[in-house]
Write a protein that holds these residues in place. Structure first.
Motif: not given
Ligand code: HEM
Length: 201
Positions: A26, A29-32
């Motif tokens: 996470q 991927r900077s999936d925030f």
């Protein structure tokens, strides 16, 4: 076919690393959402509580199934709970408070949910430090007494979660019910043992 105990332990170890791998993926991927620090604090907190409850399930599972495997992995699962709780506290110290020691002291003293979370973490640290076999031997009966505090750590973690949740209590009720079941089972076992001993006398 029976799985060798070493392989089963290795599989549990690998499973314990899955939340960390998911968190790292996470981050890469900077999936925030809009608040990454809050999200990281949330997921590490959730994993530490899940693993703490999983640790508490292992003794009843051993008693109900007769399989010693469940107690053989108890220390490892407990240490994973401590690991994710430490990550959780680290996210709070670093990302949420930027290591501002004055603010950290203030939060610890003035925000009850932080004080309660901290108390739970301190217990987990004490249990982690005294978990090696050499400590079990050295502490004798006191080891068992100390390690009963794992229930106090879990209760404090549930109180902490209830405080953090503010209005949405679904998660607290879910995790709290699991803990209540486990505590109820433990009390029932103790009651049955005492009643059995009294009947034999
Ligand atoms: C120094 C100790 C601790 C501090 C400072 C701390 C701090 C926090 C903070 C700031 C949050 C809010 C995050 C958010 O708003 O999403 C939080 C949430 C949470 N914490 Fe802790 N905590 C501590 C220890 C623990 C421990 C030991 C556990 C479990 C064993 C735990 C479990 C949780 C859980 C389950 C949440 C809610 C996560 C969610 O659903 O969003 N915490 N904690």
């Amino acid at each position: 076919m029976t799985i060798p105990p070493g392989a089963a332990k290795l599989a549990v170890f690998a499973l314990g690393l899955v939340p960390l791998a998911l968190l790292l993926a996470q981050i890469i991927r900077s999936d925030f959402g809009p608040d990454p620090a809050q999200e990281l604090a949330g997921s590490t907190g959730e994993w530490s509580l899940r693993l703490l409850l999983a640790t508490l399930c292992l003794t009843p599972l051993r008693q109900l199934t007769g399989k010693v495997f469940f107690v053989r992995i108890r220390r490892m699962v407990g240490l994973f709970a401590l690991f994710y709780a430490s990550l959780h506290a680290f996210v709070w110290l670093s990302l949420l408070l930027g290591f501002r020691w004055h603010a950290i002291g203030e939060e610890l003293l003035e925000r009850p949910y932080v004080t309660v979370g901290f108390a739970s973490l301190l217990i987990l640290v004490a249990l982690g430090i005294t978990s090696p076999k050499a400590m079990v031997r050295r502490m004798g009966r006191n080891w068992k007494r100390l390690h009963r505090l794992v229930y106090v750590a879990a209760i404090l973690a549930i109180v902490h979660l209830a405080w953090v949740s503010r209005t949405d209590f679904g998660e607290t009720v879910f995790h709290g019910s699991i803990l209540a079941l486990l505590l109820g089972y433990r009390l029932w076992r103790r009651f049955a043992r005492t009643a059995g001993q009294a009947a034999r006398r």
